[in-house]
Design a protein around this motif. Structure first.
Motif, mmCIF file in Angstrom:
data_model
loop_
_atom_site.group_PDB
_atom_site.id
_atom_site.type_symbol
_atom_site.label_atom_id
_atom_site.label_comp_id
_atom_site.label_asym_id
_atom_site.label_seq_id
_atom_site.Cartn_x
_atom_site.Cartn_y
_atom_site.Cartn_z
ATOM 1 N N HIS A 241 -25.945 11.283 -6.765
ATOM 2 C CA HIS A 241 -26.469 11.594 -7.755
ATOM 3 C C HIS A 241 -25.020 12.580 -8.597
ATOM 4 O O HIS A 241 -24.424 12.873 -7.842
ATOM 5 N N ASN A 242 -25.270 12.384 -9.947
ATOM 6 C CA ASN A 242 -24.614 12.738 -10.942
ATOM 7 C C ASN A 242 -25.637 14.255 -11.541
ATOM 8 O O ASN A 242 -26.401 14.303 -11.383
ATOM 9 N N GLY A 243 -24.631 15.149 -12.550
ATOM 10 C CA GLY A 243 -25.845 16.176 -12.956
ATOM 11 C C GLY A 243 -24.915 16.830 -14.283
ATOM 12 O O GLY A 243 -23.451 15.854 -14.573
ATOM 13 N N SER A 244 -26.139 16.600 -15.366
ATOM 14 C CA SER A 244 -25.284 17.440 -16.668
ATOM 15 C C SER A 244 -26.310 18.397 -17.659
ATOM 16 O O SER A 244 -27.349 17.974 -17.355
ATOM 17 N N LEU A 245 -26.002 19.499 -17.642
ATOM 18 C CA LEU A 245 -26.171 20.689 -18.498
ATOM 19 C C LEU A 245 -25.312 21.202 -19.444
ATOM 20 O O LEU A 245 -23.899 21.363 -19.175
ATOM 21 N N PRO A 246 -26.213 21.549 -20.467
ATOM 22 C CA PRO A 246 -24.835 22.327 -22.073
ATOM 23 C C PRO A 246 -24.064 22.853 -20.930
ATOM 24 O O PRO A 246 -23.945 24.138 -20.381
ATOM 25 N N GLY A 247 -22.558 22.449 -20.992
ATOM 26 C CA GLY A 247 -21.270 22.591 -20.905
ATOM 27 C C GLY A 247 -20.678 22.242 -19.104
ATOM 28 O O GLY A 247 -19.642 22.878 -19.413
ATOM 29 N N TYR A 248 -21.330 21.838 -18.532
ATOM 30 C CA TYR A 248 -20.847 21.463 -17.639
ATOM 31 C C TYR A 248 -21.295 20.320 -16.372
ATOM 32 O O TYR A 248 -22.593 19.718 -17.551
#
Length: 427
Positions: free
Chosen positions: A346-353
């Motif tokens: 899986h991948n992940g994206s959150l503001p800043g990272y």
């Protein structure tokens, strides 16, 4: 969060196939081309059998250095942490660039990082453990556990985990984006997140009809885990998943707390669309879909635990890995997990990272990427471009790639794209 995301200030889009949580997204150009600092070899990490792999050959390492620096220079990624483990060939652990654009402090291997939608892999694992304990049925309707879900008597837990529920994602709702931008430090409750999702009447499509990456699904599954166990989701994941997996630096924060050391995070998913330091934004809005924090070393271990089904029965793991089409060539999605050209994770994206944790079973290879920005380059996720550049070199028959979303209204955890920009430094 982890996701396949896109579309910013106008409305937040829920990531698509791989796993980005999806936040409002503005334009695509990153920061401008900062020349990344030279890579720093940052030591070793044990292989799956407890031994330590030797370094990859100097020739391969040089190619990887150049490819990663090329992507960073082109996209303006401030810093990155990269780990690649290939039994029989060696390992490659490097840090690139800076963790703080003001102080120019370099990135370090031991940094904690927000992992966004990779949280989904932990939440679904907790859910499937309850299946193995015969406390729930994976094909039970969500209405058996949670009241008030649109079409809840027809949507199963399996369909929620497979992103095939037909529900609207709260992250696509303008009212949610307005609330977050008004106060990025505020805490959201799961019930508040569901209220945003239910603002739109009805559902998008019949359950099981097609794939649509939706963060609402994971909020509901988190609530199911809490109801059945009688414990907060963060406690269940820490005690029943993280500890059992042998992870020591992975946590589910309930506020904006961020363990030291960590990099500063930069994003243009802001109210104005300008790049800002968003390190202290509260990730509570990601909750069971994207609030977690981890490290390179823990994610290295988690990649194989997740792909092998170490915490689940063989039967349940087999069901989890039974991926279905996503509408993206070469990409299938199972229960809280994807298979992209053979790479499972899986991948992940959150503001800043951003993060990417994937495992290729045949050669037993694992790749972990962490960056301190989520700002896209020509609509491509930085983690996707880095993952592609690395796998083109080390596993040319299994190149990880997620193109841009088919449409802005249906983004993906790491959006699928058509013709990617060249990753070479000269182009």
């Amino acid at each position: 969060m982890s996701c396949w995301n896109r579309r910013l200030r106008r409305t937040w889009v829920a990531v698509a196939t791989a796993g980005l949580l999806a936040v409002p997204v503005s334009a695509s150009a990153a920061y401008g081309a900062e020349t990344p600092t030279p890579p720093v070899a940052t030591g070793t990490a044990p292989a799956r059998d407890g031994s330590t792999l030797p370094p990859l050959s100097a020739d391969v390492a040089d190619k990887l250095d150049a490819a990663i620096q090329g992507v960073m220079s082109k996209t303006g990624v401030p810093g990155a942490i990269v780990g690649l483990w290939m039994p029989g060939k060696g390992q490659y652990i490097r840090t690139f660039g800076v963790s703080d654009k003001d102080t120019r402090e370099p990135m370090a291997q031991n940094f904690y990082s927000r992992i966004g939608s990779e949280t989904k892999t932990f939440t679904v694992t907790a859910l499937l453990e309850l299946v193995d304990q015969h406390k729930i049925g994976i094909d039970d309707p969500i209405s058996k556990y949670i009241d008030g879900v649109p079409n809840g008597d027809r949507i199963t837990l399996r369909q929620l985990a497979e992103m095939r529920s037909g529900l609207w994602s709260y992250t696509t709702e303008p009212a949610f984006a307005e609330a977050l931008f008004a106060d990025p430090g505020r805490s959201f409750t799961p019930q508040q997140l569901l209220e945003y999702a239910y603002e739109r009447p009805g559902v998008q499509f019949r359950p099981g009809e097609r794939f649509d990456y939706c963060n609402t699904n994971l909020v509901l599954l988190g609530l199911v885990v809490e109801k059945i166990t009688g414990r907060p989701i963060q406690d269940v994941i820490e005690q029943d998943v993280v500890r059992r997996a042998g992870l020591t630096h992975t946590l589910f924060p309930t506020d904006a707390a961020f363990p030291e050391p960590h990099a500063q995070g930069y994003s243009n998913q802001t109210k104005t669309g300008a790049v800002e330091n968003v390190t202290d934004w509260n990730p509570s809005w990601g909750w069971a879909a994207g609030a977690m924090i981890s490290t390179l070393e823990d994610l290295h271990r988690w990649a194989s635990v997740l792909a092998d089904g170490t915490l689940l029965t063989p039967e349940t793991q087999a069901q989890r890995l039974k991926t279905k089409p996503t509408g993206i060539e070469g990409a299938g999605y199972g229960m809280g997990i994807f298979d992209i050209q053979g790479w499972i994770g899986h991948n992940g994206s959150l503001p800043g990272y951003q993060s990417l944790t994937i495992h290729l079973p045949g050669p037993d290879a694992t790749l972990v990427l962490l960056t301190n920005t989520d700002t896209s380059y020509r609509e491509f996720e930085p983690s996707v471009l880095l993952g592609r550049a690395i796998t083109e070199i080390v596993t040319p028959d299994h190149v990880f790639f997620l193109p841009k979303p088919v449409s802005e209204s249906k983004p993906s955890p790491s959006a699928p794209q058509s013709t990617p920009p060249s990753a070479s430094p000269s182009s």
